[in-house]
Design a protein around this motif. Structure first.
Motif, PDB file in Angstrom:
ATOM      1  N   GLY A  56     -19.440 -61.344 -43.569  1.00  0.00           N
ATOM      2  CA  GLY A  56     -18.990 -62.125 -44.718  1.00  0.00           C
ATOM      3  C   GLY A  56     -18.030 -61.391 -45.628  1.00  0.00           C
ATOM      4  N   PHE A  57     -18.098 -60.055 -45.617  1.00  0.00           N
ATOM      5  CA  PHE A  57     -17.261 -59.274 -46.541  1.00  0.00           C
ATOM      6  C   PHE A  57     -15.915 -58.898 -45.931  1.00  0.00           C
ATOM      7  N   LEU A  58     -15.846 -58.790 -44.598  1.00  0.00           N
ATOM      8  CA  LEU A  58     -14.646 -58.297 -43.931  1.00  0.00           C
ATOM      9  C   LEU A  58     -13.473 -59.244 -44.204  1.00  0.00           C
ATOM     10  N   GLY A  59     -12.480 -58.739 -44.926  1.00  0.00           N
ATOM     11  CA  GLY A  59     -11.321 -59.557 -45.275  1.00  0.00           C
ATOM     12  C   GLY A  59     -11.501 -60.402 -46.521  1.00  0.00           C
ATOM     13  N   TYR A  60     -12.710 -60.423 -47.087  1.00  0.00           N
ATOM     14  CA  TYR A  60     -12.970 -61.237 -48.278  1.00  0.00           C
ATOM     15  C   TYR A  60     -12.200 -60.640 -49.461  1.00  0.00           C
ATOM     16  N   GLY A  61     -11.232 -61.368 -49.958  1.00  0.00           N
ATOM     17  CA  GLY A  61     -10.409 -60.857 -51.047  1.00  0.00           C
ATOM     18  C   GLY A  61      -9.617 -59.623 -50.659  1.00  0.00           C
ATOM     19  N   GLY A  62      -9.508 -59.393 -49.333  1.00  0.00           N
ATOM     20  CA  GLY A  62      -8.817 -58.207 -48.838  1.00  0.00           C
ATOM     21  C   GLY A  62      -9.717 -57.010 -48.592  1.00  0.00           C
ATOM     22  N   PHE A  63     -11.046 -57.173 -48.732  1.00  0.00           N
ATOM     23  CA  PHE A  63     -11.948 -56.035 -48.495  1.00  0.00           C
ATOM     24  C   PHE A  63     -11.854 -55.606 -47.033  1.00  0.00           C
ATOM     25  N   PRO A  64     -11.746 -54.286 -46.768  1.00  0.00           N
ATOM     26  CA  PRO A  64     -11.411 -53.832 -45.416  1.00  0.00           C
ATOM     27  C   PRO A  64     -12.571 -53.659 -44.445  1.00  0.00           C
ATOM     28  N   ASN A  65     -13.809 -53.843 -44.867  1.00  0.00           N
ATOM     29  CA  ASN A  65     -14.940 -53.493 -44.004  1.00  0.00           C
ATOM     30  C   ASN A  65     -16.033 -54.549 -44.011  1.00  0.00           C
ATOM     31  N   THR A  66     -17.033 -54.324 -43.155  1.00  0.00           N
ATOM     32  CA  THR A  66     -18.180 -55.228 -43.036  1.00  0.00           C
ATOM     33  C   THR A  66     -19.177 -55.032 -44.175  1.00  0.00           C
ATOM     34  N   LEU A  67     -19.425 -53.774 -44.541  1.00  0.00           N
ATOM     35  CA  LEU A  67     -20.402 -53.439 -45.578  1.00  0.00           C
ATOM     36  C   LEU A  67     -19.713 -52.877 -46.810  1.00  0.00           C
ATOM     37  N   CYS A  68     -20.305 -53.136 -47.966  1.00  0.00           N
ATOM     38  CA  CYS A  68     -20.027 -52.336 -49.153  1.00  0.00           C
ATOM     39  C   CYS A  68     -21.088 -51.231 -49.171  1.00  0.00           C
ATOM     40  N   ILE A  69     -20.639 -49.975 -49.108  1.00  0.00           N
ATOM     41  CA  ILE A  69     -21.570 -48.850 -49.090  1.00  0.00           C
ATOM     42  C   ILE A  69     -21.253 -47.956 -50.276  1.00  0.00           C
ATOM     43  N   SER A  70     -22.200 -47.862 -51.191  1.00  0.00           N
ATOM     44  CA  SER A  70     -21.974 -47.179 -52.470  1.00  0.00           C
ATOM     45  C   SER A  70     -22.990 -46.047 -52.597  1.00  0.00           C
ATOM     46  N   VAL A  71     -22.479 -44.818 -52.669  1.00  0.00           N
ATOM     47  CA  VAL A  71     -23.325 -43.629 -52.633  1.00  0.00           C
ATOM     48  C   VAL A  71     -23.447 -43.013 -54.028  1.00  0.00           C
ATOM     49  N   ASN A  72     -24.686 -42.721 -54.416  1.00  0.00           N
ATOM     50  CA  ASN A  72     -24.994 -41.987 -55.656  1.00  0.00           C
ATOM     51  C   ASN A  72     -24.433 -42.684 -56.899  1.00  0.00           C
ATOM     52  N   GLU A  73     -23.363 -42.135 -57.501  1.00  0.00           N
ATOM     53  CA  GLU A  73     -22.838 -42.710 -58.754  1.00  0.00           C
ATOM     54  C   GLU A  73     -22.013 -43.968 -58.525  1.00  0.00           C
ATOM     55  N   GLN A  74     -21.711 -44.275 -57.253  1.00  0.00           N
ATOM     56  CA  GLN A  74     -21.035 -45.548 -56.969  1.00  0.00           C
ATOM     57  C   GLN A  74     -22.055 -46.669 -57.136  1.00  0.00           C
ATOM     58  N   ILE A  75     -21.660 -47.693 -57.894  1.00  0.00           N
ATOM     59  CA  ILE A  75     -22.595 -48.789 -58.188  1.00  0.00           C
ATOM     60  C   ILE A  75     -22.528 -49.855 -57.102  1.00  0.00           C
ATOM     61  N   VAL A  76     -21.322 -50.362 -56.869  1.00  0.00           N
ATOM     62  CA  VAL A  76     -21.099 -51.409 -55.867  1.00  0.00           C
ATOM     63  C   VAL A  76     -19.684 -51.293 -55.312  1.00  0.00           C
ATOM     64  N   HIS A  77     -19.469 -52.020 -54.201  1.00  0.00           N
ATOM     65  CA  HIS A  77     -18.146 -52.243 -53.604  1.00  0.00           C
ATOM     66  C   HIS A  77     -17.503 -50.973 -53.052  1.00  0.00           C
ATOM     67  N   GLY A  78     -18.340 -49.958 -52.742  1.00  0.00           N
ATOM     68  CA  GLY A  78     -17.824 -48.758 -52.106  1.00  0.00           C
ATOM     69  C   GLY A  78     -17.299 -49.073 -50.706  1.00  0.00           C
ATOM     70  N   ILE A  79     -16.186 -48.450 -50.348  1.00  0.00           N
ATOM     71  CA  ILE A  79     -15.557 -48.672 -49.041  1.00  0.00           C
ATOM     72  C   ILE A  79     -16.080 -47.628 -48.050  1.00  0.00           C
ATOM     73  N   PRO A  80     -16.600 -48.060 -46.886  1.00  0.00           N
ATOM     74  CA  PRO A  80     -17.058 -47.099 -45.876  1.00  0.00           C
ATOM     75  C   PRO A  80     -15.951 -46.106 -45.508  1.00  0.00           C
ATOM     76  N   SER A  81     -16.366 -44.867 -45.242  1.00  0.00           N
ATOM     77  CA  SER A  81     -15.395 -43.787 -45.032  1.00  0.00           C
ATOM     78  C   SER A  81     -15.992 -42.733 -44.114  1.00  0.00           C
ATOM     79  N   SER A  82     -15.311 -41.604 -44.032  1.00  0.00           N
ATOM     80  CA  SER A  82     -15.796 -40.478 -43.227  1.00  0.00           C
ATOM     81  C   SER A  82     -16.837 -39.647 -43.970  1.00  0.00           C
TER      82      SER A  82
END
Length: 256
Positions: A56-82
């Motif tokens: 549902g998120f992939l391409g939604y409003g231009g979001f590049p990935n399947t999941l929003c993954i937010s680590v530690n101080e990230q609240i929401v909408h983190g982009i998956p990375s290395s």
């Protein structure tokens, strides 16, 4: 404009949200030190597609990935990375599906190994705040009753509530009316009516409530860089109380 769902539509929303729960459970099995957030994203995309849905998120409003993954101080909408997860991290995984014309949307914050006791308390209190909000999600109440329940529990435990991001209606679109804030006053806001479907999603900070929107255009983090937790349910409003369409039990069984 708030849309009231038929029983058939609620069941299609339940089907989507149970798939989201199963996807989060599959992702949760793989959360460990050394795993990258992009690897988790790939696991989720394959799982969703193999079950006849699309992310549902992939391409939604231009979001590049399947999941929003937010680590530690990230609240929401983190982009998956290395980024490779580390012992003591917390990671909010927000997932959406589209199947049979309807959306699923839910989030769960996972601990990576052993976390600081205060951070563990943050996770516990944020989840409790979600359940307290859900208890107010019944026909005849107002959105403010949910908001006040979430805010009251978080602040009573010494944590702060994010203002800039809110829950929402769910249906044929991922973000429908009404908005569902995590702060507010009882008896205020839109009236909850039987057949509405909403997402309740406390975003609670260990430190202060202030946020920063990062330059990537998506990631939101705490201004003081202290950890934040995020849990999200989709619920249908009924006269006797909330009909929860999400199942955290699937997730918690998978990671226990």
């Amino acid at each position: 404009m708030v849309t009231i769902k038929t029983e058939e539509e609620i069941e299609l929303l339940r089907e989507n949200n149970l798939l989201v729960s199963a996807t989060l459970a599959e992702v949760g099995k793989h959360i460990a030190p050394g795993v990258t957030t992009l690897e988790l994203d790939a696991i989720a995309e394959e799982f969703i597609r193999s079950h006849g849905a699309v992310p549902g998120f992939l391409g939604y409003g231009g979001f590049p990935n399947t999941l929003c993954i937010s680590v530690n101080e990230q609240i929401v909408h983190g982009i998956p990375s290395s980024y490779a997860l580390k012992e003591g991290d917390i990671v909010s995984v927000d997932c959406g599906t589209v199947m049979k014309g309807f959306y699923g949307d839910s989030a769960y914050t996972f601990a990576v190994g052993n976390v600081d006791p205060q951070v563990a308390k943050l996770l516990q209190v944020t989840k409790e705040a979600l359940y307290k909000g859900v208890a107010q999600a019944k026909a005849g109440n107002r959105v403010g009753d949910i908001a006040a329940a979430v805010q009251g529990h978080a602040e009573a435990n010494g944590f702060s509530v994010v203002r800039e991001l809110v829950g929402h209606g769910l249906g044929r679109d991922m973000h429908e009316d009404p908005e569902v804030p995590n702060y507010g006053m009882r008896g205020r806001g839109p009236l909850l009516k039987e057949g509405m479907v909403i997402c309740i999603e406390p975003m609670i900070n260990l430190g202060r409530k202030h946020v920063v929107f990062e330059e990537d255009g998506w990631t939101v983090r705490t201004a003081d860089r202290k950890p934040s937790a995020h849990f999200e349910f989709a619920v249908a409003i009924r006269k006797g109380g909330a009909d929860v369409l999400t199942d955290f039990g699937i997730i918690e069984k998978a990671i226990s």
